[in-house]
Design a protein around this motif. Sequence first.
Motif, PDB file in Angstrom:
ATOM      1  N   SER A  87      19.587  18.959  52.942  1.00 15.09           N
ATOM      2  CA  SER A  87      18.433  18.423  52.233  1.00 15.09           C
ATOM      3  C   SER A  87      18.836  17.882  50.865  1.00 15.09           C
ATOM      4  CB  SER A  87      17.364  19.490  52.088  1.00 15.09           C
ATOM      5  OG  SER A  87      16.835  19.852  53.351  1.00 15.09           O
ATOM      6  N   ARG A  88      19.767  18.555  50.221  1.00 12.40           N
ATOM      7  CA  ARG A  88      20.245  18.067  48.925  1.00 12.40           C
ATOM      8  C   ARG A  88      20.912  16.697  49.078  1.00 12.40           C
ATOM      9  NH1 ARG A  88      25.077  18.177  46.965  1.00 12.40           N
ATOM     10  NH2 ARG A  88      25.807  19.729  48.477  1.00 12.40           N
ATOM     11  N   LEU A  89      21.731  16.536  50.119  1.00  6.92           N
ATOM     12  CA  LEU A  89      22.388  15.255  50.359  1.00  6.92           C
ATOM     13  C   LEU A  89      21.377  14.161  50.702  1.00  6.92           C
ATOM     14  CD1 LEU A  89      25.480  16.494  52.412  1.00  6.92           C
ATOM     15  CD2 LEU A  89      25.490  15.611  50.072  1.00  6.92           C
ATOM     16  N   ASN A  90      20.360  14.523  51.463  1.00 12.29           N
ATOM     17  CA  ASN A  90      19.300  13.577  51.798  1.00 12.29           C
ATOM     18  C   ASN A  90      18.622  13.086  50.512  1.00 12.29           C
ATOM     19  OD1 ASN A  90      16.933  12.279  52.684  1.00 12.29           O
ATOM     20  ND2 ASN A  90      16.607  13.699  54.360  1.00 12.29           N
ATOM     21  N   ALA A  91      18.286  14.024  49.639  1.00 10.08           N
ATOM     22  CA  ALA A  91      17.607  13.666  48.395  1.00 10.08           C
ATOM     23  C   ALA A  91      18.490  12.808  47.493  1.00 10.08           C
ATOM     24  CB  ALA A  91      17.173  14.926  47.655  1.00 10.08           C
ATOM     25  N   GLU A  92      19.782  13.101  47.467  1.00  9.83           N
ATOM     26  CA  GLU A  92      20.698  12.305  46.652  1.00  9.83           C
ATOM     27  C   GLU A  92      20.793  10.869  47.171  1.00  9.83           C
ATOM     28  OE1 GLU A  92      24.446  14.290  46.521  1.00  9.83           O
ATOM     29  OE2 GLU A  92      23.734  15.890  45.173  1.00  9.83           O
ATOM     30  N   LYS A  93      20.679  10.706  48.484  1.00 18.81           N
ATOM     31  CA  LYS A  93      20.707   9.377  49.088  1.00 18.81           C
ATOM     32  C   LYS A  93      19.464   8.569  48.704  1.00 18.81           C
ATOM     33  CE  LYS A  93      22.153   7.661  53.649  1.00 18.81           C
ATOM     34  NZ  LYS A  93      22.437   8.119  55.031  1.00 18.81           N
ATOM     35  N   VAL A  94      18.363   9.267  48.562  1.00 17.67           N
ATOM     36  CA  VAL A  94      17.090   8.621  48.211  1.00 17.67           C
ATOM     37  C   VAL A  94      17.013   8.313  46.713  1.00 17.67           C
ATOM     38  CG1 VAL A  94      14.599   9.031  48.016  1.00 17.67           C
ATOM     39  CG2 VAL A  94      15.806   9.612  50.135  1.00 17.67           C
ATOM     40  N   LYS A  95      17.585   9.165  45.892  1.00 17.17           N
ATOM     41  CA  LYS A  95      17.347   9.140  44.451  1.00 17.17           C
ATOM     42  C   LYS A  95      17.560   7.781  43.789  1.00 17.17           C
ATOM     43  CE  LYS A  95      18.095  11.739  40.198  1.00 17.17           C
ATOM     44  NZ  LYS A  95      18.772  12.878  39.558  1.00 17.17           N
ATOM     45  N   PHE A 148      14.039  19.661  41.124  1.00 20.67           N
ATOM     46  CA  PHE A 148      14.339  20.068  42.502  1.00 20.67           C
ATOM     47  C   PHE A 148      14.095  18.845  43.389  1.00 20.67           C
ATOM     48  CE2 PHE A 148      13.502  23.841  45.645  1.00 20.67           C
ATOM     49  CZ  PHE A 148      14.445  23.331  46.512  1.00 20.67           C
ATOM     50  N   GLU A 149      15.083  17.980  43.460  1.00 17.16           N
ATOM     51  CA  GLU A 149      14.924  16.667  44.086  1.00 17.16           C
ATOM     52  C   GLU A 149      14.499  16.752  45.551  1.00 17.16           C
ATOM     53  OE1 GLU A 149      15.032  13.447  43.228  1.00 17.16           O
ATOM     54  OE2 GLU A 149      15.234  13.912  41.104  1.00 17.16           O
ATOM     55  N   ALA A 150      15.040  17.697  46.296  1.00 13.54           N
ATOM     56  CA  ALA A 150      14.759  17.756  47.732  1.00 13.54           C
ATOM     57  C   ALA A 150      13.309  18.114  48.034  1.00 13.54           C
ATOM     58  CB  ALA A 150      15.695  18.743  48.420  1.00 13.54           C
ATOM     59  N   LEU A 151      12.618  18.714  47.070  1.00  6.55           N
ATOM     60  CA  LEU A 151      11.196  18.985  47.258  1.00  6.55           C
ATOM     61  C   LEU A 151      10.344  17.771  46.953  1.00  6.55           C
ATOM     62  CD1 LEU A 151      10.355  22.544  45.872  1.00  6.55           C
ATOM     63  CD2 LEU A 151      10.210  21.742  48.220  1.00  6.55           C
ATOM     64  N   ARG A 152      10.901  16.817  46.219  1.00  9.61           N
ATOM     65  CA  ARG A 152      10.111  15.686  45.748  1.00  9.61           C
ATOM     66  C   ARG A 152      10.293  14.455  46.629  1.00  9.61           C
ATOM     67  NH1 ARG A 152      10.933  14.280  39.795  1.00  9.61           N
ATOM     68  NH2 ARG A 152       8.810  13.511  40.070  1.00  9.61           N
ATOM     69  N   ALA A 153      11.490  14.244  47.120  1.00  8.98           N
ATOM     70  CA  ALA A 153      11.753  13.008  47.862  1.00  8.98           C
ATOM     71  C   ALA A 153      12.814  13.257  48.924  1.00  8.98           C
ATOM     72  CB  ALA A 153      12.226  11.905  46.909  1.00  8.98           C
TER      73      ALA A 153
END
Length: 537
Positions: A449-457, A175-180
């Motif tokens: 939030s999912r898009l934000n996390a994908e940008k960070v990943k 769950f990427e958006a919860l982590r970063a």
Amino acid sequence: MRKRRYMGMAASMLLAASILGACSDKGGAIEKGANAGNVNETGMPIVKETIKVDGFAAKFFASQNWDDLMLWNEYEDMTNIEMDWTTVQTEALAEKRNLLLTGGDYPEVFFASAFSKTDLIKYGEQGIFLPLNDYIDKYAPNFKKLLDEYPSVKQGVTMADGNIYGFPTIYDPQFEALRAGAPWMKKEWLDNLGLKEPETTEDFYKVLKAFKENDPNGNGQPDEMGWGGGYGIDTFINFLRGSFGLNKQGSMNINLDFKEGTEEFRFVPTTDEYKELLMYMNRLYSEGLINKDVFTTTPQEFTAESSKGQYGFLNSIDPEELMKLDGYVGMPVLEGPNGERAYNAVSNGLGNLGMFVLTDKAENPEAMVRWMDYFYGDEGTKMFFMGFEGVTYEENEKGEFKYLDVITDNPDGLNMDQAISEYLTWPGGYYPGIVKQKFFQGAESKDNSRLNAEKVKPFRIKDDDILPGLNYTVEENDQVGAIMTDIQTYIKESTAAFITGKMDFSKWDEYVKTIDKMGVDKYMEIAQGAYDRMKDE
């Protein structure tokens, strides 16, 4: 909603029998007690004859009556286990929990009670908290599967004596958006000023400066703010740690990372990189580019202030979800002054370890481990977070779950947390179990939030590089507590003083020497030993 059913005398008499569990240093073999034959090893109900269990829990909403809440009523029907709850507000949790333990009048089960590692090892070695290893092996297939799938989580929950004393909160590592997630950026303001998204810390400074000085909202008033947050200065610092080459082993041990090319710890708050990060933060603060009340404001106060839409960058969950502010997107991870570009403030997904604990008064430990394990599997997770089909949620043809209007557009004007709390207990964040994107309907599960996390990943620390939290023996815990309590207070005060300019950076060497005199070398020795011990297991 129906009233709670109470057991008859025959079922109550079952409580007179106790399970005698003789345990070795590593969880011990389970000795079957008088009630063991009442437990079904698989399926529902968990017990053949109804039992009643004494439980203590923290709750977020004072209005909830856990003895007459749909979640627990329905789960009682499924399991034949009736929980007799004593609850306390989260604000009073620590005091009430500690009073119960010191007074000896503690329950069989502590739920959502947020025991620290120090408490787990302390009360575990005293025999007040039961070691759960063998119960988990036999009665907790869902939790055991997670431990096998994520060895770092298993390392994190296993104390220095080899025992597991508590069931934790786990944030699904997938769950990427919860982590970063990066701070949120007002894209429209960039477009209005003809600016590109910042890619470096220097770019970021220039964008913040432009937002503050060049009227990006076009109203002719100097009312724009740069970067804001309501959860203290640490949220600002943590986003930038990777940009300044810090915490390359993640955030589970926030004061520690490895010296380059070694597995030997260094103390992060005294490094040259940390000094450089604070100098950057001082530059932003002194020029009014972050909110001046960052050290004193509360989350509620800041949310009210930032809902006016005057901040260009926000440390927050999605502003659209939280404050109905459109136009915010995740900002890029920044390249720092030395060419580092990473997002390192990431955990292994392990939250508080002591969210479900069994005490030596537990008369049905096998049954209660099964009771808890259900919430680490998909069916239990769905029930815990989504509730009940046709009552709180619906499922579409794609197998996706969605809250009904009674939750998301409540006719009585309740917000989502208030509405769901009439059925479930998760709002407020105190619970054992696993948080999965499929079943979690908070802001972090939404598209932004999912898009934000994908940008960070692409810049996020790799999972294999994240160290779990270090686990100490009781003696080590006492030593670390004695040393680090004062050091941590001094670091917090000095960090604020450096950033606000109350302490000049010419005092940096004096700051480092003070920490040395406070015994940090002994802490580093203990921490290194705990890591080496974990590595060799």
